[in-house]
Motif scaffolding. Structure first.
Motif, PDB file in Angstrom:
ATOM      1  N   ARG A 247       6.977  16.158 -21.017  1.00  0.00           N
ATOM      2  CA  ARG A 247       6.537  14.763 -21.089  1.00  0.00           C
ATOM      3  C   ARG A 247       7.527  13.886 -21.843  1.00  0.00           C
ATOM      4  N   GLY A 248       8.654  14.463 -22.248  1.00  0.00           N
ATOM      5  CA  GLY A 248       9.659  13.688 -22.964  1.00  0.00           C
ATOM      6  C   GLY A 248       9.241  13.351 -24.377  1.00  0.00           C
TER       7      GLY A 248
ATOM      8  N   GLU B  27       0.835  -1.206   0.000  1.00  0.00           N
ATOM      9  CA  GLU B  27       0.000   0.000   0.000  1.00  0.00           C
ATOM     10  C   GLU B  27       0.864   1.249   0.000  1.00  0.00           C
ATOM     11  N   PHE B  28       1.903   1.214   0.822  1.00  0.00           N
ATOM     12  CA  PHE B  28       2.787   2.373   0.928  1.00  0.00           C
ATOM     13  C   PHE B  28       3.520   2.630  -0.390  1.00  0.00           C
ATOM     14  N   ILE B  29       4.089   1.565  -0.975  1.00  0.00           N
ATOM     15  CA  ILE B  29       4.827   1.714  -2.225  1.00  0.00           C
ATOM     16  C   ILE B  29       3.900   2.204  -3.332  1.00  0.00           C
ATOM     17  N   GLU B  30       2.683   1.658  -3.368  1.00  0.00           N
ATOM     18  CA  GLU B  30       1.710   2.067  -4.381  1.00  0.00           C
ATOM     19  C   GLU B  30       1.386   3.555  -4.248  1.00  0.00           C
ATOM     20  N   LYS B  31       1.216   4.000  -3.014  1.00  0.00           N
ATOM     21  CA  LYS B  31       0.920   5.412  -2.772  1.00  0.00           C
ATOM     22  C   LYS B  31       2.078   6.292  -3.200  1.00  0.00           C
ATOM     23  N   GLN B  32       3.285   5.854  -2.921  1.00  0.00           N
ATOM     24  CA  GLN B  32       4.464   6.624  -3.298  1.00  0.00           C
ATOM     25  C   GLN B  32       4.598   6.744  -4.813  1.00  0.00           C
ATOM     26  N   ASN B  33       4.292   5.661  -5.521  1.00  0.00           N
ATOM     27  CA  ASN B  33       4.506   5.634  -6.966  1.00  0.00           C
ATOM     28  C   ASN B  33       3.354   6.214  -7.774  1.00  0.00           C
ATOM     29  N   ASN B  34       2.202   6.400  -7.159  1.00  0.00           N
ATOM     30  CA  ASN B  34       1.023   6.796  -7.931  1.00  0.00           C
ATOM     31  C   ASN B  34       0.299   8.016  -7.377  1.00  0.00           C
ATOM     32  N   THR B  35       0.984   8.839  -6.621  1.00  0.00           N
ATOM     33  CA  THR B  35       0.363  10.072  -6.131  1.00  0.00           C
ATOM     34  C   THR B  35      -0.009  10.958  -7.320  1.00  0.00           C
ATOM     35  N   PRO B  36      -1.280  11.368  -7.434  1.00  0.00           N
ATOM     36  CA  PRO B  36      -1.674  12.196  -8.583  1.00  0.00           C
ATOM     37  C   PRO B  36      -1.121  13.612  -8.479  1.00  0.00           C
ATOM     38  N   LEU B  37      -0.700  14.141  -9.609  1.00  0.00           N
ATOM     39  CA  LEU B  37      -0.238  15.524  -9.700  1.00  0.00           C
ATOM     40  C   LEU B  37      -0.885  16.138 -10.938  1.00  0.00           C
ATOM     41  N   ASN B  38      -1.730  17.127 -10.732  1.00  0.00           N
ATOM     42  CA  ASN B  38      -2.446  17.766 -11.830  1.00  0.00           C
ATOM     43  C   ASN B  38      -1.888  19.171 -12.059  1.00  0.00           C
ATOM     44  N   ILE B  39      -1.299  19.369 -13.230  1.00  0.00           N
ATOM     45  CA  ILE B  39      -0.635  20.626 -13.575  1.00  0.00           C
ATOM     46  C   ILE B  39      -1.433  21.323 -14.672  1.00  0.00           C
ATOM     47  N   ALA B  40      -1.836  22.541 -14.413  1.00  0.00           N
ATOM     48  CA  ALA B  40      -2.591  23.312 -15.395  1.00  0.00           C
ATOM     49  C   ALA B  40      -1.648  24.240 -16.161  1.00  0.00           C
ATOM     50  N   ILE B  41      -1.737  24.198 -17.482  1.00  0.00           N
ATOM     51  CA  ILE B  41      -0.934  25.055 -18.346  1.00  0.00           C
ATOM     52  C   ILE B  41      -1.882  25.956 -19.135  1.00  0.00           C
ATOM     53  N   THR B  42      -1.646  27.246 -19.101  1.00  0.00           N
ATOM     54  CA  THR B  42      -2.526  28.147 -19.837  1.00  0.00           C
ATOM     55  C   THR B  42      -1.710  29.247 -20.503  1.00  0.00           C
ATOM     56  N   GLY B  43      -2.289  29.843 -21.504  1.00  0.00           N
ATOM     57  CA  GLY B  43      -1.621  30.903 -22.245  1.00  0.00           C
ATOM     58  C   GLY B  43      -2.288  31.053 -23.600  1.00  0.00           C
ATOM     59  N   GLU B  44      -2.011  32.145 -24.265  1.00  0.00           N
ATOM     60  CA  GLU B  44      -2.639  32.390 -25.555  1.00  0.00           C
ATOM     61  C   GLU B  44      -2.059  31.476 -26.634  1.00  0.00           C
TER      62      GLU B  44
ATOM     63  N   PRO C  66       3.687  10.033 -20.398  1.00  0.00           N
ATOM     64  CA  PRO C  66       3.676   8.662 -20.921  1.00  0.00           C
ATOM     65  C   PRO C  66       4.301   7.626 -19.997  1.00  0.00           C
ATOM     66  N   LYS C  67       5.260   8.032 -19.168  1.00  0.00           N
ATOM     67  CA  LYS C  67       5.896   7.085 -18.253  1.00  0.00           C
ATOM     68  C   LYS C  67       5.326   7.165 -16.846  1.00  0.00           C
ATOM     69  N   TYR C  68       4.735   8.302 -16.503  1.00  0.00           N
ATOM     70  CA  TYR C  68       4.152   8.512 -15.179  1.00  0.00           C
ATOM     71  C   TYR C  68       2.731   9.056 -15.342  1.00  0.00           C
ATOM     72  N   PRO C  69       1.773   8.181 -15.665  1.00  0.00           N
ATOM     73  CA  PRO C  69       0.405   8.632 -15.960  1.00  0.00           C
ATOM     74  C   PRO C  69      -0.296   9.300 -14.791  1.00  0.00           C
TER      75      PRO C  69
ATOM     76  N   LEU D  56      13.847   3.975 -16.141  1.00  0.00           N
ATOM     77  CA  LEU D  56      12.894   4.962 -16.647  1.00  0.00           C
ATOM     78  C   LEU D  56      13.096   6.319 -15.974  1.00  0.00           C
ATOM     79  N   SER D  57      13.302   6.309 -14.669  1.00  0.00           N
ATOM     80  CA  SER D  57      13.452   7.570 -13.927  1.00  0.00           C
ATOM     81  C   SER D  57      14.653   8.365 -14.403  1.00  0.00           C
ATOM     82  N   PHE D  58      15.731   7.669 -14.714  1.00  0.00           N
ATOM     83  CA  PHE D  58      16.948   8.350 -15.172  1.00  0.00           C
ATOM     84  C   PHE D  58      16.965   8.576 -16.682  1.00  0.00           C
ATOM     85  N   ARG D  59      15.852   8.215 -17.367  1.00  0.00           N
ATOM     86  CA  ARG D  59      15.720   8.408 -18.816  1.00  0.00           C
ATOM     87  C   ARG D  59      16.809   7.656 -19.572  1.00  0.00           C
ATOM     88  N   LEU D  60      17.068   6.424 -19.132  1.00  0.00           N
ATOM     89  CA  LEU D  60      18.062   5.593 -19.780  1.00  0.00           C
ATOM     90  C   LEU D  60      17.434   4.529 -20.676  1.00  0.00           C
TER      91      LEU D  60
END
Length: 393
Positions: free
Chosen positions: A57-58, A27-44, A84-87, A284-288
């Motif tokens: 997003r690479g 449960e702990f590992i799952e929570k660590q790896n899958n915490t949602p992060l919602n980032i809003a991007i706006t502009g003209e 794509p790697k961290y949904p 994946l984390s180190f983009r290798l």
């Protein structure tokens, strides 16, 4: 770390209820790896927000699933682009405020601004009326927002053209000051503006933006952002290494739980499975991974084969299988010895299972630490080669 979870509690629970300990760890590992992060991007339209989303997003702008680019494009709905790697990390392209479909007085409700963790407001010139309106609405919600002045490389090239005494730092400071003064006139007391080039995030203010975001986010959100972050600096690579290392004790505890089960060879299979899954995440984390290395080669004009030449680990560019892990572990005498002791002690009455669990924990911890260090060093070498840095920098 979750205050309700600690390694000592798990050790105690393993003695009385190994199954419950396994559930807690997972449960702990799952929570660590899958915490949602919602980032809003706006502009003209044309401000560079799609390129920013894609680079983060690479992805390249012409990759399948990339945010569409083009100066004529207009965002008419909220469009989500998962990493794509961290949904669990989702970038949302927001429509402009004050349009017919999204009038200012109903924008908060229609766009559901409350669900976002923070907002990046992008402009490639001065910040416009709609940018200011949105920032003020976000302020009312007491959420974080960041002004980003994009396409700085274009401004620098235009300013340098035909000048003998061009000074890049003076030009950057002038652009930053103009943006800040404009925002101050709109009522923002001490606005911070980050100057970026979305094609070269290691340049200009992106490292400062990353530091600011890390400071403003909670621990789990900060980790989610870090894992999704491109390798923009050696410091980011080192932070990833620290974050991943801090979780090794929990993965080792998962192996120890497997050792507590009185089933021959089950513990060894669990150990190898835990290590293989973790090493896959490290790559994946180190983009290798191969797609990331090829994308880095394309964006930096450094041949892919040149990047591969500086990689020393046998774990890069291959399928991470239990068989491969076993082969590499066979070359680490100290780890092999711990795992052999684990199996040997398993059959000793009374003390056997606790001793096997202890050896399992130590062996998995040592193996993961070794692999993590190896891959982090590879990531540093690849970064330096891609940017043309020598080993002393």
């Amino acid at each position: 770390m979750d205050v309700m979870f600690n390694i000592e509690m798990i050790k105690s629970l393993m003695k009385t209820d190994p199954a419950a300990a396994a559930v807690k760890i997972n449960e702990f590992i799952e929570k660590q790896n899958n915490t949602p992060l919602n980032i809003a991007i706006t502009g003209e339209s044309g401000s560079g927000k799609s390129t920013f989303i894609n680079y983060f997003r690479g992805m390249k702008n012409d990759d399948e699933g990339a945010a569409p680019t083009g100066v004529t494009e207009t965002t008419v709905d909220v469009k989500e682009y998962p990493h794509p790697k961290y949904p669990n990390v989702i970038f949302s392209d927001l429509p402009g405020i004050g349009t017919t479909k999204f009038p200012a007085d109903k924008y908060l409700e229609l766009v559901e601004l409350e669900k976002f963790d923070f907002f990046v407001i992008i402009s490639n010139t001065r910040f416009r009326e709609n940018d200011v309106k949105l920032a003020k609405e976000i302020q009312k919600m007491e959420k974080k927002f960041y002004f980003v002045r994009s396409k700085i490389d274009n401004d620098l090239q235009a300013e340098a053209r035909g000048k003998r005494n061009f000074n890049e730092q003076e030009t950057l400071q002038k652009i930053r000051s103009d943006c800040i003064q404009g925002l101050q006139k709109e009522g923002f007391d001490s606005p911070q503006v980050f100057l970026l080039c979305s094609f070269d995030l290691h340049l200009y203010d992106f490292p400062l933006l990353h530091e600011t975001l890390e400071r403003d986010l909670s621990e789990l959100k900060r980790r989610a952002l870090l894992m999704a972050m491109p390798n923009i600096s050696l410091e980011v690579i080192n932070e990833k290494k620290k974050a991943l290392h801090s979780k090794i004790k929990y993965l080792a505890a998962a192996s120890a739980v497997g050792a507590a089960a009185p089933v021959p060879e089950l513990s060894f299979a669990v150990d190898i499975g835990v290590i293989a899954a973790a090493v896959t995440r490290y790559v994946l984390s180190f983009r290798l991974d191969i797609p990331s290395l090829k994308r880095l080669a394309n964006t930096t004009d450094v041949p892919y084969d040149d990047l591969k030449q500086v990689i020393l680990s046998p774990l890069v560019g291959v399928n991470i299988t239990p068989e491969l892990i076993m082969t590499v572990l066979g070359q680490l005498a100290s780890v092999a010895s711990l795992m052999a002791r684990e199996e040997a002690f398993r059959y000793i009455p009374i003390i056997g299972i606790p001793a096997a669990a202890a050896f399992s924990f130590a062996g998995t911890y040592k193996a993961l630490s070794h692999f993590l260090n190896m891959l982090a060093e590879d990531a540093e070498r690849v970064f330096k080669r891609a940017l043309g840095l020598n080993s002393s920098e």
